[in-house]
Design an enzyme around this catalytic site. Sequence first.
Site, PDB file in Angstrom:
ATOM      1  N   ASP A 195      16.321   7.128   4.870  1.00 52.14           N
ATOM      2  CA  ASP A 195      14.965   7.433   4.313  1.00 52.14           C
ATOM      3  C   ASP A 195      14.840   7.018   2.679  1.00 52.14           C
ATOM      4  O   ASP A 195      13.886   6.872   2.031  1.00 52.14           O
ATOM      5  CB  ASP A 195      14.348   8.872   4.494  1.00 52.14           C
ATOM      6  CG  ASP A 195      14.026   8.960   5.837  1.00 52.14           C
ATOM      7  OD1 ASP A 195      13.803   7.969   6.542  1.00 52.14           O
ATOM      8  OD2 ASP A 195      14.084  10.351   6.206  1.00 52.14           O
ATOM      9  N   GLN A 229     -10.694   0.840   1.843  1.00 57.43           N
ATOM     10  CA  GLN A 229     -11.265   0.016   0.927  1.00 57.43           C
ATOM     11  C   GLN A 229     -10.124  -0.857   0.004  1.00 57.43           C
ATOM     12  O   GLN A 229     -10.214  -2.009  -0.190  1.00 57.43           O
ATOM     13  CB  GLN A 229     -12.446   0.692  -0.106  1.00 57.43           C
ATOM     14  CG  GLN A 229     -11.346   2.032  -0.906  1.00 57.43           C
ATOM     15  CD  GLN A 229     -11.387   3.078   0.243  1.00 57.43           C
ATOM     16  OE1 GLN A 229     -11.539   3.205   1.329  1.00 57.43           O
ATOM     17  NE2 GLN A 229     -11.515   4.163  -0.711  1.00 57.43           N
ATOM     18  N   GLU A 288      12.316   5.255  16.695  1.00 54.38           N
ATOM     19  CA  GLU A 288      12.314   4.575  15.518  1.00 54.38           C
ATOM     20  C   GLU A 288      13.498   5.013  14.698  1.00 54.38           C
ATOM     21  O   GLU A 288      14.374   4.007  14.227  1.00 54.38           O
ATOM     22  CB  GLU A 288      11.185   4.944  14.522  1.00 54.38           C
ATOM     23  CG  GLU A 288      11.150   4.722  13.138  1.00 54.38           C
ATOM     24  CD  GLU A 288      10.086   5.683  12.239  1.00 54.38           C
ATOM     25  OE1 GLU A 288       9.617   6.672  12.828  1.00 54.38           O
ATOM     26  OE2 GLU A 288       9.793   5.194  11.097  1.00 54.38           O
ATOM     27  N   HIS A 289      14.062   6.364  14.621  1.00 57.57           N
ATOM     28  CA  HIS A 289      15.345   6.498  14.211  1.00 57.57           C
ATOM     29  C   HIS A 289      16.210   7.170  15.282  1.00 57.57           C
ATOM     30  O   HIS A 289      15.573   7.925  16.149  1.00 57.57           O
ATOM     31  CB  HIS A 289      14.989   7.646  13.157  1.00 57.57           C
ATOM     32  CG  HIS A 289      14.187   7.464  12.019  1.00 57.57           C
ATOM     33  ND1 HIS A 289      12.973   8.056  11.967  1.00 57.57           N
ATOM     34  CD2 HIS A 289      14.620   6.603  10.962  1.00 57.57           C
ATOM     35  CE1 HIS A 289      12.491   7.345  10.869  1.00 57.57           C
ATOM     36  NE2 HIS A 289      13.208   6.646  10.253  1.00 57.57           N
ATOM     37  N   HIS A 321       2.066 -40.379  20.567  1.00 58.14           N
ATOM     38  CA  HIS A 321       3.188 -39.628  20.212  1.00 58.14           C
ATOM     39  C   HIS A 321       4.420 -40.607  20.469  1.00 58.14           C
ATOM     40  O   HIS A 321       5.377 -40.690  19.545  1.00 58.14           O
ATOM     41  CB  HIS A 321       3.572 -38.343  20.857  1.00 58.14           C
ATOM     42  CG  HIS A 321       3.034 -37.168  20.356  1.00 58.14           C
ATOM     43  ND1 HIS A 321       1.367 -37.132  20.386  1.00 58.14           N
ATOM     44  CD2 HIS A 321       3.172 -35.975  19.889  1.00 58.14           C
ATOM     45  CE1 HIS A 321       1.157 -35.783  19.898  1.00 58.14           C
ATOM     46  NE2 HIS A 321       2.177 -35.159  19.633  1.00 58.14           N
ATOM     47  N   SER A 370       5.607   8.874  13.074  1.00 58.34           N
ATOM     48  CA  SER A 370       7.083   8.717  12.794  1.00 58.34           C
ATOM     49  C   SER A 370       7.932   9.596  13.937  1.00 58.34           C
ATOM     50  O   SER A 370       7.580  10.464  14.647  1.00 58.34           O
ATOM     51  CB  SER A 370       7.405   9.402  11.585  1.00 58.34           C
ATOM     52  OG  SER A 370       8.867   9.004  11.087  1.00 58.34           O
ATOM     53  N   HIS A 407       7.386  15.582   8.675  1.00 51.89           N
ATOM     54  CA  HIS A 407       6.658  14.462   8.176  1.00 51.89           C
ATOM     55  C   HIS A 407       5.095  14.665   8.359  1.00 51.89           C
ATOM     56  O   HIS A 407       4.210  14.488   7.683  1.00 51.89           O
ATOM     57  CB  HIS A 407       7.053  13.270   8.980  1.00 51.89           C
ATOM     58  CG  HIS A 407       7.779  12.026   8.002  1.00 51.89           C
ATOM     59  ND1 HIS A 407       7.561  11.866   6.994  1.00 51.89           N
ATOM     60  CD2 HIS A 407       9.323  11.966   8.270  1.00 51.89           C
ATOM     61  CE1 HIS A 407       8.478  11.192   6.413  1.00 51.89           C
ATOM     62  NE2 HIS A 407       9.647  11.331   7.052  1.00 51.89           N
ATOM     63  N   ASN A 421      -2.968   6.450   6.499  1.00 55.49           N
ATOM     64  CA  ASN A 421      -3.175   7.305   7.643  1.00 55.49           C
ATOM     65  C   ASN A 421      -4.112   6.306   8.770  1.00 55.49           C
ATOM     66  O   ASN A 421      -4.138   4.989   8.782  1.00 55.49           O
ATOM     67  CB  ASN A 421      -4.552   8.140   6.804  1.00 55.49           C
ATOM     68  CG  ASN A 421      -5.551   7.569   6.255  1.00 55.49           C
ATOM     69  OD1 ASN A 421      -5.933   6.291   6.422  1.00 55.49           O
ATOM     70  ND2 ASN A 421      -6.166   8.166   5.315  1.00 55.49           N
ATOM     71  N   GLN A 479      12.361  15.487  10.355  1.00 56.18           N
ATOM     72  CA  GLN A 479      11.309  14.370  11.015  1.00 56.18           C
ATOM     73  C   GLN A 479      10.010  15.191  11.501  1.00 56.18           C
ATOM     74  O   GLN A 479       9.103  14.700  11.123  1.00 56.18           O
ATOM     75  CB  GLN A 479      11.984  13.833  12.256  1.00 56.18           C
ATOM     76  CG  GLN A 479      11.045  12.652  12.857  1.00 56.18           C
ATOM     77  CD  GLN A 479      10.732  11.837  12.025  1.00 56.18           C
ATOM     78  OE1 GLN A 479      11.962  11.323  11.268  1.00 56.18           O
ATOM     79  NE2 GLN A 479       9.484  11.355  11.547  1.00 56.18           N
ATOM     80  N   TYR A 503       0.727  -1.319   0.024  1.00 56.92           N
ATOM     81  CA  TYR A 503       0.013   0.163   0.139  1.00 56.92           C
ATOM     82  C   TYR A 503       0.800   1.129   0.086  1.00 56.92           C
ATOM     83  O   TYR A 503       1.801   1.286   0.978  1.00 56.92           O
ATOM     84  CB  TYR A 503      -0.819   0.038   1.175  1.00 56.92           C
ATOM     85  CG  TYR A 503      -1.793   1.115   1.134  1.00 56.92           C
ATOM     86  CD1 TYR A 503      -2.946   1.286   0.522  1.00 56.92           C
ATOM     87  CD2 TYR A 503      -1.782   2.464   1.820  1.00 56.92           C
ATOM     88  CE1 TYR A 503      -3.792   2.361   0.431  1.00 56.92           C
ATOM     89  CE2 TYR A 503      -2.401   3.406   1.701  1.00 56.92           C
ATOM     90  CZ  TYR A 503      -3.344   3.582   0.977  1.00 56.92           C
ATOM     91  OH  TYR A 503      -4.569   4.574   0.761  1.00 56.92           O
ATOM     92  N   GLU A 512       4.441 -36.639  29.267  1.00 59.30           N
ATOM     93  CA  GLU A 512       3.181 -35.673  28.933  1.00 59.30           C
ATOM     94  C   GLU A 512       1.772 -36.441  28.538  1.00 59.30           C
ATOM     95  O   GLU A 512       0.657 -35.583  28.296  1.00 59.30           O
ATOM     96  CB  GLU A 512       3.587 -34.886  27.699  1.00 59.30           C
ATOM     97  CG  GLU A 512       4.739 -33.815  27.860  1.00 59.30           C
ATOM     98  CD  GLU A 512       4.941 -32.908  26.987  1.00 59.30           C
ATOM     99  OE1 GLU A 512       4.281 -32.756  25.741  1.00 59.30           O
ATOM    100  OE2 GLU A 512       5.692 -31.855  27.079  1.00 59.30           O
TER     101      GLU A 512
END
Lengths: 431, 431
Positions: A357, A187, A323-324, A416, A234, A259, A210, A256, A125, A411
């Site tokens: 990036d 969708q 994250e960074h 088994h 981010s 963003h 989003n 950053q 996506y 067990e």
Amino acid sequence: MKNIIKYPAQNTWETLLQRPVLEKTNLRNTVQEIFIEVRNEGDSALKKFSEKFDRVNIDNLLVAKEEIELAINQVSPELKEAVSQAKENIYQFHFAQKEKSDEIETTEGVVCWRESRAIEKVGLYIPGGTAPLFSTVLMLAIPAQIAGCKEIILCTPPQNDGSVNPAILYTANLCGISKIFKVGGAQAIAALTFGTESISKADKIFGPGNQYVTQAKQLAMEYNVAIDLPAGPSEVLVIADQTANPEFCAADLLSQAEHGTDSQVIFIATDETVFNETLKEIKKQLSDLPRNEIAKSALEKSSFILMENLDKSIEMSNFYAPEHLILAVDNPRNSVSKITSAGSVFLGNYTPESAGDYASGTNHTLPTNGFARNYSGVSLDSFVKKITIQEISKTGIQNIGKTIEIMAAAEGLMAHKNAVSLRLKSLENGI
Amino acid sequence: MKNIIKYPAQNTWETLLQRPVLEKTNLRNTVQEIFIEVRNEGDSALKKFSEKFDRVNIDNLLVAKEEIELAINQVSPELKEAVSQAKENIYQFHFAQKEKSDEIETTEGVVCWRESRAIEKVGLYIPGGTAPLFSTVLMLAIPAQIAGCKEIILCTPPQNDGSVNPAILYTANLCGISKIFKVGGAQAIAALTFGTESISKADKIFGPGNQYVTQAKQLAMEYNVAIDLPAGPSEVLVIADQTANPEFCAADLLSQAEHGTDSQVIFIATDETVFNETLKEIKKQLSDLPRNEIAKSALEKSSFILMENLDKSIEMSNFYAPEHLILAVDNPRNSVSKITSAGSVFLGNYTPESAGDYASGTNHTLPTNGFARNYSGVSLDSFVKKITIQEISKTGIQNIGKTIEIMAAAEGLMAHKNAVSLRLKSLENGI
């Protein structure tokens, strides 16, 4: 910039480093309804939602060859060259992640190993909106191709005129993706989850988006589709000592911050001059940025911290799990072993986050929101599953058979045990 | 055994291989209530739920040293020896999964690599019930220890008398786990999700369980805790040719069927004699099994298929994506490359599934329910996250700087561009 703090006590760290809390609204129900409609109505539901949310009529969901050819002509030669260098670096780094399959003989006659297999059908996506993230196409399509995924489908929302951003089409085509669909939002994720007349069901869905897309990916998991990573805003954490360049630090923090308004930046300096100079530089550079309103808003939620020393700074970073992480410090390699949680790390004054990036070769799809504590970023591993394989000889089963029998019996799993006992007996009789 | 089919047409495969559909009841609300109570009331909620669900009063949630010492005395020397051999094999196979960190110079002056870091706090859930799964303790604790997880917490439900099965305590202690808590069900998962007075919050939760535990692990993810794998009933698919031993095939199918009434076994034979003999053997062996009622019920939902040839059998197996795949065929290694989806594969007549369940060295926590299409089983990777690191020299940023500038500008992210431009400018001025 409200949070400017000097030498905070450790018991204040949690409050100080609090991430912006995301509103959990009634998204789940909204997205669930979209899912049901896409499952029941297929393509026609996708077209309906495009009309409703993107305000555009789409006749053919699949991007036509002619559209791709047009896009190739629209992209400038210099952008083509840039994308080509980035692709080469990303390819190299991810190709090196291929794993050799060593056979391990754990006991004489008992041989075990692992082999990687591509996840067959993956959905990528790519969001539309203010920034056409063709760089994310590279980050997802390249490892998918190296892994050998049989079907790679890309979904991206159409622009107002029904077209897709040329840089996205150009890059997807360059990476060998032929199935590009004009559909966005929840969708699109629903289509990849259930399949429609045009779009095949995916085994795993990748990519940012989003809050609707994020919620839709969560929901997709309930329908047995895997996803790359849980999502969140981010973030970057920069640690600077006396050798850092305040101009560079400010630029990295701002890159950053631009963003999104929910981005977070944390600046930790061990040197008061660098600390103060960086704050000044931020103000100076901010005014020239086209996205300065977004950046300003992000900076409001961010923290600027003067810290006693490097070790304590790294401790704080590990606590935050960014994250960074940029280490703008002397001999940054000395500190790497101390880092316990971070998505991607940038060493020294000449390694800006933007390098990762776009073009250094590492992946930019990384764990945010503290997920660097328990998740890795996207890599070749994300596009494969690893199968374990074992081959046991007659000698091998004689060597470990008794162990299996005893454990299975303990067990209470006698079938088994029996699967081994019958084999051992047949070998005794054979001897 | 209802589903006995010869040479099914490909368009019937989906129906034929349908997995038992799990009822999705109102578990989510029940579990959500348990979560809220554990978050608000901590240990006292855990004790309350133990009283309610396990019908036992627990004063101390933490298993005491004396209880562990007692357990060590209760476990027989032969079981100790068996566990020790299994531990050694599992250790070897998982230790070999440690990854070397190769540096890749993607462009001159641009060096990227990955390093693994342990997930710091992991929670292991070991169910109680009819089978005391101390083998699962080995499968989870050994890779956690190799990874270097700082805090390993084990939760397991108390028995009626308030004790924990000795084999579970013995094995946990052998693997160096000192924090063992007597708490089971959804409340245990809630404790690991939020933390209580006694039990620390975990970053990731591992282990099998009933439908409440499964639902609780799903819910834990919504509170940002990671989990090992989505769960489903256990399953095996056996492919047999004319070289297979019907006695062994039947035993392997039954060892899976005895797991639970929702277990599924699929038998595919390319040889009619082997096919018929195996069906006969199943009936014969079934009567002697202590868990034959469970196995019978599982067999009701299973399929026994005579197939044209080996390639088609493997194609069917890939379509089903079994948790366990046994290739009881001549030269099974020749077929490995054709397998695209399976959790763990067992080659030849002397490699029963029970070997992997206990002692060959591979992990028995595997993707079920078709998840072998998009997930790997538990391995050392499950206990670490991989951090990417990059170091760019002055030459390096000069080599890739322009690429980053062009791409950032094309995405409309000018602060990203600026972070590079400032560095390039400073280098130009420096030269």
